[in-house]
Write a protein that holds these residues in place. Structure first.
Motif, PDB file in Angstrom:
ATOM      1  N   ARG A  75      41.345  55.246  93.948  1.00 37.91           N
ATOM      2  CA  ARG A  75      42.209  56.549  94.130  1.00 37.91           C
ATOM      3  C   ARG A  75      42.175  56.997  95.540  1.00 37.91           C
ATOM      4  O   ARG A  75      41.145  57.018  96.351  1.00 37.91           O
ATOM      5  N   LYS A  76      43.504  57.349  95.775  1.00 38.88           N
ATOM      6  CA  LYS A  76      43.906  58.218  97.057  1.00 38.88           C
ATOM      7  C   LYS A  76      43.764  57.147  98.106  1.00 38.88           C
ATOM      8  O   LYS A  76      43.593  57.432  99.291  1.00 38.88           O
ATOM      9  N   SER A 105      45.159  56.257  90.941  1.00 41.30           N
ATOM     10  CA  SER A 105      45.765  57.334  91.088  1.00 41.30           C
ATOM     11  C   SER A 105      45.888  58.031  92.319  1.00 41.30           C
ATOM     12  O   SER A 105      44.741  57.990  93.237  1.00 41.30           O
ATOM     13  N   GLU A 106      46.898  58.876  92.458  1.00 39.36           N
ATOM     14  CA  GLU A 106      47.103  59.774  93.940  1.00 39.36           C
ATOM     15  C   GLU A 106      47.314  58.551  95.235  1.00 39.36           C
ATOM     16  O   GLU A 106      47.131  59.075  96.369  1.00 39.36           O
ATOM     17  N   LYS A 157      48.811  56.098  98.238  1.00 38.10           N
ATOM     18  CA  LYS A 157      49.883  55.962  98.847  1.00 38.10           C
ATOM     19  C   LYS A 157      50.432  54.583  99.103  1.00 38.10           C
ATOM     20  O   LYS A 157      49.863  53.829  99.742  1.00 38.10           O
ATOM     21  N   GLY A 165      50.256  60.431  89.749  1.00 39.93           N
ATOM     22  CA  GLY A 165      50.485  61.167  91.052  1.00 39.93           C
ATOM     23  C   GLY A 165      50.369  60.269  92.192  1.00 39.93           C
ATOM     24  O   GLY A 165      50.300  60.643  93.152  1.00 39.93           O
ATOM     25  N   GLN A 192      52.209  57.798  95.347  1.00 40.52           N
ATOM     26  CA  GLN A 192      53.537  57.675  95.948  1.00 40.52           C
ATOM     27  C   GLN A 192      54.059  56.330  95.948  1.00 40.52           C
ATOM     28  O   GLN A 192      53.128  55.423  96.671  1.00 40.52           O
TER      29      GLN A 192
END
Length: 290
Positions: A168-169, A188-189, A191, A209, A211
């Motif tokens: 995540r992230k 999730s989230e 990049k 979410g 990118q």
């Protein structure tokens, strides 16, 4: 070997301590740059904030050792035993850790930029906030590793095992993840702009979410994937399998879908162009277009 003896010998210019018995030793803050502790027994030793720049620790036993905030730039740790070691905040830029055993190790906030970790075992390791930019993780075992907000841009992950990894992230822009198994992985989230995911297995993966601008997903399996709110601007989804995936609120502007399978795909609120949505829905069994 007594700690006082080692420190005295080091101060007098000795660097070779191959196979030394130092289990449980307290070497916190010690200046040991360039030391050779290959095959030494340092199990449970306290090396927090120690200076070990360019040190040789090949094959050393550092199981449960405390290496938090240690300075280990360019250190050599091939085949080292680091199971459940504490490396939080450690500086390991350009360190060499091929085949190192880091199962369950704590590496929170450590800096492993450009480190060599091919075939290393990082199963269940905690890599939160770790800098792995440019690291070589070819063939590494990252199964069930905890990696939120890890920095992996420019890293090599060819042949890496990623079952159950938590990303995540994560920052993973521009890396090659083609034909890799990411079944059920949490991204999730994250990049992932410009990432190559061609032919990868993303079955039931969580990419909500995330990118993914300009990402290559040709032939990827995204069946039942969570893609809610994802940005797939200018992404290549040709021949991808998106059966029963959730693309609600996704931005698919400029994406391509030649031969993609959208059976049962949810597209409610997505920003696909009207003509593209129509083409997709004509080939899908069940589809809710924007």
């Amino acid at each position: 070997m007594e700690v006082t003896e080692l420190l005295k010998d080091y101060e007098n210019g000795k660097r070779d301590f191959v196979g030394a018995e130092l289990s449980g030793a307290n070497l916190s803050g010690a200046i040991l740059d360039g030391i050779n502790l290959s095959r030494a027994n340092l199990a449970g030793a306290n090396l927090s904030r120690a200076h070990l720049t360019k040190a040789a620790l090949n094959g050393a036993n550092l199981c449960r050792a405390n290496l938090s905030f240690a300075k280990m730039g360019q250190a050599r740790l091939a085949d080292a035993e680091l199971t459940k070691a504490n490396l939080s905040g450690a500086f390991l830029v350009k360190a060499k850790l091929p085949r190192a055993k880091l199962t369950g190790a704590q590496l929170i906030g450590s800096n492993l930029r450009n480190a060599i970790l091919w075939n290393a075992n990082l199963c269940t390791a905690d890599l939160q906030f770790v800098n792995l930019r440019g690291a070589n993780l070819t063939g590494a075992n990252l199964n069930w590793a905890h990696c939120p907000e890890v920095k992996l841009s420019g890293a090599k992950l060819f042949g890496a095992q990623l079952t159950g990894i938590y990303l995540r992230k994560a920052y993973m822009n521009g890396i090659d993840l083609s034909r890799i198994d990411l079944n059920g992985v949490n991204l999730s989230e994250a990049k992932l702009n410009g990432v190559n995911l061609e032919g990868s297995n993303l079955l039931a993966a969580n990419l909500s979410g995330a990118q993914l601008r300009g990402v290559q997903l040709k032939g990827a399996d995204l069946t039942r994937a969570n893609l809610v709110g994802v940005s797939l601007v200018q992404a290549n989804l040709d021949w991808a399998r998106l059966c029963y995936a959730d693309l609600s609120e996704a931005d698919l502007s400029g994406a391509t879908f030649l031969g993609a399978n959208f059976e049962g795909t949810l597209l409610a609120g997505s920003t696909m162009g009207a003509s593209v949505s129509l083409d997709v829905c004509l080939t899908a069994t069940s589809c809710v277009a924007a």
